[in-house]
Design an enzyme around this catalytic site. Structure first.
Site, PDB file in Angstrom:
ATOM      1  N   LYS A 154      -2.286  -1.428  -3.793  1.00 33.42           N
ATOM      2  CA  LYS A 154      -3.135  -0.244  -3.719  1.00 33.42           C
ATOM      3  C   LYS A 154      -2.298   1.010  -3.795  1.00 33.42           C
ATOM      4  CE  LYS A 154      -6.147   1.977  -0.460  1.00 33.42           C
ATOM      5  NZ  LYS A 154      -6.641   1.953   0.868  1.00 33.42           N
TER       6      LYS A 154
ATOM      7  N   LYS B 101       0.857  -1.192   0.000  1.00 31.90           N
ATOM      8  CA  LYS B 101       0.000   0.000   0.000  1.00 31.90           C
ATOM      9  C   LYS B 101       0.887   1.233   0.000  1.00 31.90           C
ATOM     10  CE  LYS B 101      -3.594   2.338   2.648  1.00 31.90           C
ATOM     11  NZ  LYS B 101      -4.532   2.222   3.764  1.00 31.90           N
TER      12      LYS B 101
HETATM   13  C1  PBG Z   1      -7.183   3.162   5.535  1.00 35.89           C
HETATM   14  C2  PBG Z   1      -7.681   3.156   4.157  1.00 35.89           C
HETATM   15  C3  PBG Z   1      -7.553   4.186   3.212  1.00 35.89           C
HETATM   16  C4  PBG Z   1      -8.164   3.737   2.046  1.00 35.89           C
HETATM   17  C5  PBG Z   1      -8.662   2.478   2.305  1.00 35.89           C
HETATM   18  N1  PBG Z   1      -8.335   2.124   3.611  1.00 35.89           N
HETATM   19  C6  PBG Z   1      -7.043   5.543   3.360  1.00 35.89           C
HETATM   20  C7  PBG Z   1      -5.648   5.852   3.624  1.00 35.89           C
HETATM   21  O1  PBG Z   1      -4.767   5.004   3.729  1.00 35.89           O
HETATM   22  O2  PBG Z   1      -5.439   7.034   3.776  1.00 35.89           O
HETATM   23  C8  PBG Z   1      -8.249   4.510   0.765  1.00 35.89           C
HETATM   24  C9  PBG Z   1      -9.183   3.992  -0.243  1.00 35.89           C
HETATM   25  C10 PBG Z   1      -9.485   4.904  -1.360  1.00 35.89           C
HETATM   26  O3  PBG Z   1      -8.878   5.962  -1.579  1.00 35.89           O
HETATM   27  O4  PBG Z   1     -10.419   4.554  -2.073  1.00 35.89           O
HETATM   28  N2  PBG Z   1      -8.087   2.609   6.437  1.00 35.89           N
END
Ligand code: PBG
Length: 329
Positions: free
Chosen positions: A255, A202
């Site tokens: 991601k 991520k």
């Molecule tokens: C954190 C989380 C995030 C997203 C999914 N889970 C946000 C982040 O890391 O700031 C982002 C998903 C998206 O942008 O669609 N719980």
């Protein structure tokens, strides 16, 4: 003219479909759903047209709408009644995700994946417990997330989600050792059958902007670069994912998706576990914004985006387009 290689032969109608390498199927799509414990009405999310935060009361109805399009799986995110320093509402038995999961899994046949993270539950909006970090500047103490202290809280969250009936848990906080810690906690609590979909690679991405509005999880100060990955790194992703595999991850997620298709492809080639990609909020919002201006065809670009993510090697796609694309298929 004696051309021997004529790839166009296979592009004729009827033949083209026969040799098509990649297909989209509604059963590979996961629709994110936002459940909000602070409202008793549905609230549209402005930066994500077509999406809304729904009250717990409406969670089953919302998931049934998703199911009608052919999508069989949802990813639940919660907005809690209150936030504190540690994010204690994240593992409360009567927490928003726990409550919604209980209802959805007892009243529908939809598969529920829960987001296991703390940023929507902490006052400061970071993904764990804060500690004094390394000094970035000699005069200024800087705060960062205490990795090992946070693991115990992630264990409690995952077990509370499994207790509520979650079919899959998805830790997204990028703490070192989180998959192993959660696997142990689930097994000890008797949930050895609950898979972990790890947000294995991520990135610290600016494409999460609209989500942070939607889930109210923007960090109150600083950013997440001390725990999420540097967009500059691809080799590191393979190392990072290997750790999650060793610790018992069942599905591997990358991601965001579109700006990181090289990483999706690398994960697919290097590991023999199912690969998921998260087509994030910014990837959704930008197509909507361009189509509102009349610059892009929304349905065509959405389809092409998801097809490309599959072509790169993803088996599963988490996407805000899930319902629209499933409807169109
Ligand atoms: C954190 C989380 C995030 C997203 C999914 N889970 C946000 C982040 O890391 O700031 C982002 C998903 C998206 O942008 O669609 N719980």
């Amino acid at each position: 003219m004696d051309l021997t290689d004529r790839p166009r032969r296979l592009r004729r109608d009827g033949v083209r479909e026969l040799v098509s390498e990649t297909t989209l199927d509604a059963s590979d799509l996961v629709a994110p759903v936002f459940v909000d414990a602070t409202t008793d009405e549905r609230v549209p999310i402005t930066s994500m047209p077509g999406h809304e935060r729904v009250p717990i009361e409406e969670s089953v109805a919302r998931v049934e709408e998703v199911r009608e399009t052919g999508v069989e799986t949802v990813m639940l995110f919660g907005i809690p009644t209150s936030k504190d320093d540690e994010g204690t509402r994240a593992w409360a038995e009567d927490g928003v995700v726990q409550e919604a999961t209980r209802r959805i899994t007892s009243e529908t046949d939809v598969t529920v994946i829960t987001d296991v993270c703390l940023c929507e539950y902490t006052e400061h909006g970071h993904c764990g417990i804060l500690e004094e970090g390394v000094r970035e500047h000699p005069d200024e103490a800087c705060l960062t997330v205490d990795n090992d202290e946070t693991l115990a809280n992630l264990q409690q969250i995952a077990v509370s989600h499994a207790e509520a009936g979650a079919d899959v848990v998805a830790p997204s906080g990028m703490m070192d050792g989180m998959v192993g810690a959660i696997r142990t906690a689930l097994d000890d609590a008797g949930y050895e059958g609950v898979p972990i979909m790890s947000y294995a690679a991520k990135y610290e991405s600016a494409f999460y902007g609209p989500f942070r509005d939607a889930a109210d999880g923007a960090p109150a100060f600083g950013d997440r670069r001390h725990y999420q990955m540097d967009p500059a790194n691809a080799r590191e992703a393979v190392r990072e994912v290997a750790l999650d595999v060793e610790q018992g991850a069942d599905l591997l997620m990358v991601k965001p998706a579109l700006p990181y298709l090289d990483v999706v492809s690398a994960v697919d080639r290097n590991f023999d576990l199912p690969v998921a990609a998260y087509n994030v909020s910014g990837e959704y919002a930008m197509l909507h914004a361009a189509s509102e201006k009349g610059w892009l065809d929304l349905e065509a670009t959405a389809m092409e985006s998801l097809l490309s993510i599959k072509r790169a090697g993803a088996d599963v796609i988490v996407t805000y387009f899930a319902e629209d694309v499933a409807d169109a298929l």
